[in-house]
Design a protein around this motif. Structure first.
Motif: not given
Length: 78
Positions: A47-58
């Motif tokens: 599963a995606m971690q918080a840093q992965d979701w931030f990366d998607v947003v960025l």
């Protein structure tokens, strides 16, 4: 605000082609989108971690702004 989104399409295009695609081979955002659409992003051992979701947003924000800007430019005001 609407005029800023409408008039800055060149800036959004440049941001999309640089930040939105970085790193370029393969485009980072494309891998994240495949991860989300694959269904493994939300549960399981990969599963995606918080840093992965931030990366998607960025990496995704320039694309969202570019799409909004293009839509605003294509819609004719009556």
């Amino acid at each position: 605000m609407k005029n800023q989104l409408k008039n800055n399409w060149k800036l959004f295009l440049m941001a999309s082609l640089t930040l939105g695609l970085a790193p370029f081979n393969p485009p980072h955002i494309w891998g994240k989108i495949q991860w989300i659409l694959g269904g493994n992003a939300f549960s399981g051992k990969d599963a995606m971690q918080a840093q992965d979701w931030f990366d998607v947003v960025l990496h995704g924000t320039p694309w969202v702004f570019l799409i909004i800007s293009l839509v605003l430019n294509l819609i004719k005001k009556k």
